[in-house]
Design an enzyme around this catalytic site. Structure first.
Site, PDB file in Angstrom:
ATOM      1  N   CYS A  86       0.833  -1.199   0.000  1.00  0.00           N
ATOM      2  CA  CYS A  86       0.000   0.000   0.000  1.00  0.00           C
ATOM      3  C   CYS A  86       0.872   1.255   0.000  1.00  0.00           C
ATOM      4  CB  CYS A  86      -0.983  -0.046   1.159  1.00  0.00           C
ATOM      5  SG  CYS A  86      -2.354   1.132   0.995  1.00  0.00           S
ATOM      6  N   HIS A 196      -3.490  -5.540   1.320  1.00  0.00           N
ATOM      7  CA  HIS A 196      -2.723  -5.716   2.550  1.00  0.00           C
ATOM      8  C   HIS A 196      -2.603  -7.188   2.948  1.00  0.00           C
ATOM      9  CE1 HIS A 196      -2.281  -1.516   4.120  1.00  0.00           C
ATOM     10  NE2 HIS A 196      -3.219  -1.313   3.222  1.00  0.00           N
ATOM     11  N   GLU A 198      -0.627  -8.506   5.036  1.00  0.00           N
ATOM     12  CA  GLU A 198      -0.363  -8.679   6.465  1.00  0.00           C
ATOM     13  C   GLU A 198      -1.644  -8.784   7.277  1.00  0.00           C
ATOM     14  OE1 GLU A 198      -0.735  -4.188   6.111  1.00  0.00           O
ATOM     15  OE2 GLU A 198      -0.310  -5.922   4.855  1.00  0.00           O
TER      16      GLU A 198
END
EC number: 6.3.5.3
Length: 224
Positions: A86, A196, A198
């Site tokens: 991002c 994302h 994560e």
């Protein structure tokens, strides 16, 4: 294996990135503060999401001048694996480590939703544990994530296999050209993506599809 996660003023996803890196067996992860040019002997670097320096001037434009980024650029130019997520993707484009740019979303609105992302290339340290065509469910949250590159550059990138991820199943949230969700450099050791991963490493939060991406970094070190 030792991961380094860069932290700028305004980063907000570095802790989740640390936790995601530590899902890799035997791995440890450390913070790399933006003023510190010491990379702490890391094997791979994650430039995480957030709003570095408040997104003032232009997203990622100020962060590129942080001392740590000079070290990251040298690390990448020496073949070290780097992934930008991002805002991290935006920073890597600003530094020139990745081609193209991230523009404001087509509808000029902040978007936060789950998206389907297709793995288009397995020739990067971030995708070696995947199979081309895999579709991953990953959260996406941004206001400036519309991927753009001039037509000639885009054609060259497509021909060279530098498109690593595409939005799948009509889930393109921002109007990115060619449904591009992530790209790599020509050497394939630097990857950036807008969604994302994560936030997709624990099924209890909705998806653990991105576990393979972090495992790939450990596997990829023997190939880069």
């Amino acid at each position: 294996m030792r991961f380094g996660v860069v932290q700028f003023p305004g980063s907000c996803d570095e802790r989740d990135a640390l936790a995601a890196c530590e899902t890799v067996d035997g791995a440890e992860a450390v913070i790399l503060w933006h003023r510190d040019a010491d990379l702490k002997d890391v094997d791979a670097i994650v430039v995480p999401g957030g709003f570095s320096f408040g997104d003032y001037l232009r997203v990622g434009a100020i962060a590129q001048f942080s001392p740590v980024m000079a070290a990251v650029i040298a690390f990448a130019n020496n073949g070290g694996p780097v992934v930008g997520i991002c805002n991290g993707f935006q920073v890597l484009c600003e530094t020139g480590l990745l081609p193209g740019a991230l523009l404001p979303n087509e509808r000029r609105r902040f978007i936060c939703r789950q998206v389907d992302v297709e793995v288009c290339s397995t020739e990067t340290p971030f995708t070696r544990a995947c199979t081309a065509g895999d579709v991953l469910s990953i959260p996406s949250k941004h206001q400036t994530g519309r991927y753009y590159a001039p037509e000639a550059l885009l054609e060259q990138m497509e021909a060279d296999g530098q498109v690593v991820f595409r939005y799948a199943n009509d889930s393109n949230p921002n109007g990115s050209l060619n449904d591009i969700a992530g790209v790599c450099n020509t050497a394939r050791n630097v990857v950036g993506l807008m969604p994302h991963p994560e936030h997709a490493v624990d099924a209890r939060t909705g998806s653990d599809d991105a576990l393979a991406l972090f495992a790939s970094l450990a596997q990829g070190l023997t190939h880069v």
